[in-house]
Design an enzyme around this catalytic site. Structure first.
Site, PDB file in Angstrom:
ATOM      1  N   ASP A  10       0.858  -1.193   0.000  1.00 12.34           N
ATOM      2  CA  ASP A  10       0.000   0.000   0.000  1.00 12.34           C
ATOM      3  C   ASP A  10       0.897   1.246   0.000  1.00 12.34           C
ATOM      4  O   ASP A  10       0.976   1.958   0.978  1.00 12.34           O
ATOM      5  CB  ASP A  10      -0.936  -0.012   1.226  1.00 12.34           C
ATOM      6  CG  ASP A  10      -0.211  -0.139   2.568  1.00 12.34           C
ATOM      7  OD1 ASP A  10       0.960  -0.602   2.596  1.00 12.34           O
ATOM      8  OD2 ASP A  10      -0.804   0.243   3.597  1.00 12.34           O
ATOM      9  N   HIS A 244       9.688  -0.651   9.341  1.00 14.42           N
ATOM     10  CA  HIS A 244       8.595  -1.617   9.197  1.00 14.42           C
ATOM     11  C   HIS A 244       8.747  -2.467   7.929  1.00 14.42           C
ATOM     12  O   HIS A 244       9.245  -3.589   7.970  1.00 14.42           O
ATOM     13  CB  HIS A 244       7.247  -0.897   9.179  1.00 14.42           C
ATOM     14  CG  HIS A 244       6.893  -0.246  10.486  1.00 14.42           C
ATOM     15  ND1 HIS A 244       6.912  -0.904  11.688  1.00 14.42           N
ATOM     16  CD2 HIS A 244       6.498   1.021  10.770  1.00 14.42           C
ATOM     17  CE1 HIS A 244       6.537  -0.096  12.664  1.00 14.42           C
ATOM     18  NE2 HIS A 244       6.299   1.092  12.128  1.00 14.42           N
TER      19      HIS A 244
HETATM   20  C1  BDR Z   1       2.599  -0.765   8.617  1.00 18.05           C
HETATM   21  O1  BDR Z   1       1.476   0.091   8.410  1.00 18.05           O
HETATM   22  C2  BDR Z   1       1.734   0.973   7.344  1.00 18.05           C
HETATM   23  O2  BDR Z   1       1.501   2.281   7.742  1.00 18.05           O
HETATM   24  C3  BDR Z   1       3.187   0.822   6.985  1.00 18.05           C
HETATM   25  O3  BDR Z   1       3.394   0.982   5.598  1.00 18.05           O
HETATM   26  C4  BDR Z   1       3.518  -0.562   7.446  1.00 18.05           C
HETATM   27  O4  BDR Z   1       3.216  -1.508   6.445  1.00 18.05           O
HETATM   28  C5  BDR Z   1       3.215  -0.456   9.961  1.00 18.05           C
HETATM   29  O5  BDR Z   1       2.297  -0.693  10.985  1.00 18.05           O
HETATM   30 CA    CA Z   2       2.883  -0.793   4.101  1.00 20.32          CA
END
Ligand code: BDR
Ligand code: CA
Length: 322
Positions: A10, A244
């Site tokens: 995303d 992340h």
């Molecule tokens: C996840 O949530 C999204 O905001 C980031 O891209 C990552 O995949 C972190 O909690």
């Molecule tokens: Ca993400």
């Protein structure tokens, strides 16, 4: 040996960090980005996937996926973290949609797994809706996939329990029903959750150095991460950001960076703990056990963050030379 991967994403600032990491590493063959709602609307996420492809001259396919969760009401784009269109202050102009694969993401995933049985790793770094739809449409994909590596969830290890709620991580909270179906399917899932992604940290200085040393990719990541770092500074009081989505790609490149724990995983589907992830690690028999028939999956509980940061920097700096 080169590993074929599809990133279900995303995009998203840390998604861009993960995508360029995969594109840059010589051991990875990035076949496609399949897009999903989450950080941005599906239209903006797909546009961002096309933007990266054009800007960095990538060969990956782009297939557009789900615009909303399976069952729960949509939470809406995470503008506060990723900006109006997903790439912070950068608004990619409208890209040529003719470059998007004609198939929906779930069908693209099915077709690729069928064409390359045992070869493709799915790396999912957004809500798990596309993977769940693929499982529904073709349950046999569990036999064809090599492994499924997911950035999502939080199990309370190292004190990390949630980011969008006290007990839920964003990707799982965005579509808990999809996540539960993916975790309980009979295929090998490795979950890279907040337990480890919040143990690695890209400091503001680290990102400055990437800007100086990693060519166009370093400059781009520095630019898009300005907005992200403002969020981290304003809301969390941190000078930098957690690692992340790149952590899921790091696992594919070098699994030895992580310590894993085995056991079936379920997701809380509603109520105040909606999106909470729970792994059963004991063998005790219970009168009622919703974990009993779920296959064992792997949850990452420790990471060698120093080595991960070195791997990321080295990969991007080398890419910057090419
Ligand atoms: C996840 O949530 C999204 O905001 C980031 O891209 C990552 O995949 C972190 O909690
Ligand atoms: Ca993400």
């Amino acid at each position: 040996m080169t590993q074929k991967i599809i990133i279900d994403t995303d995009p998203g600032i840390d998604d861009a960090m993960a995508i360029l990491f995969a594109e840059a590493h010589p051991d990875i063959e990035l076949l496609a980005l399949t897009t999903v709602f989450g950080n941005a609307t599906i239209e903006n996420g797909t546009n961002n996937a096309l933007y990266l492809k054009q800007k960095f001259n990538c060969n990956y396919d782009v297939a557009q996926g789900a615009d909303k969760p399976l069952t729960r009401p949509p939470v809406g784009p995470t503008v506060i973290v990723h900006g109006e269109t997903g790439f912070g202050h950068l608004h990619a102009g409208p890209m040529d949609l003719d470059k998007v694969d004609a198939r929906p993401a779930y069908q693209y995933i099915i077709d690729q797994l069928k064409a390359h049985p045992g070869e493709i790793t799915l790396v999912a770094v957004g809500p798990l809706t596309n993977l769940s739809l693929a499982l529904q449409a073709e349950p046999q994909i569990t036999q064809w996939v090599k492994q499924v590596v997911i950035m999502g969830g939080a199990f309370g290890e190292n004190g990390h329990r949630g980011n969008v709620t006290p007990f839920a991580e964003a990707n799982i909270h965005d579509d808990p029903h999809a996540a539960d179906s993916v975790f309980t399917a009979d295929w090998p899932v490795i979950i890279i959750g907040l337990d480890v992604t919040e143990e690695s940290f890209f400091s503001a200085d680290y990102l400055e150095q990437l800007k100086d040393d990693a060519g166009e990719a370093g400059r781009f990541l520095h630019e898009v991460s300005r907005y992200y770092l403002e969020f981290y500074s304003d809301k969390l009081g941190l000078a930098g950001c957690h690692v992340h989505d790149p952590s899921a790609v790091a696992y594919v490149i070098n699994p030895a960076l992580f310590t894993l724990r085995n056991g079936p995983v379920r997701v809380v589907l509603d109520g105040c703990a909606e999106g909470m992830t729970l792994q059963k690690t004991d063998t005790r028999l219970h009168g009622h056990d919703e974990w009993e028939h779920a296959p064992k999956q792997q949850v990452a509980i420790q990471v060698n963050d120093t080595a991960l940061l070195e791997l990321y920097r080295h990969t991007l700096v080398e890419y910057g030379k090419s």
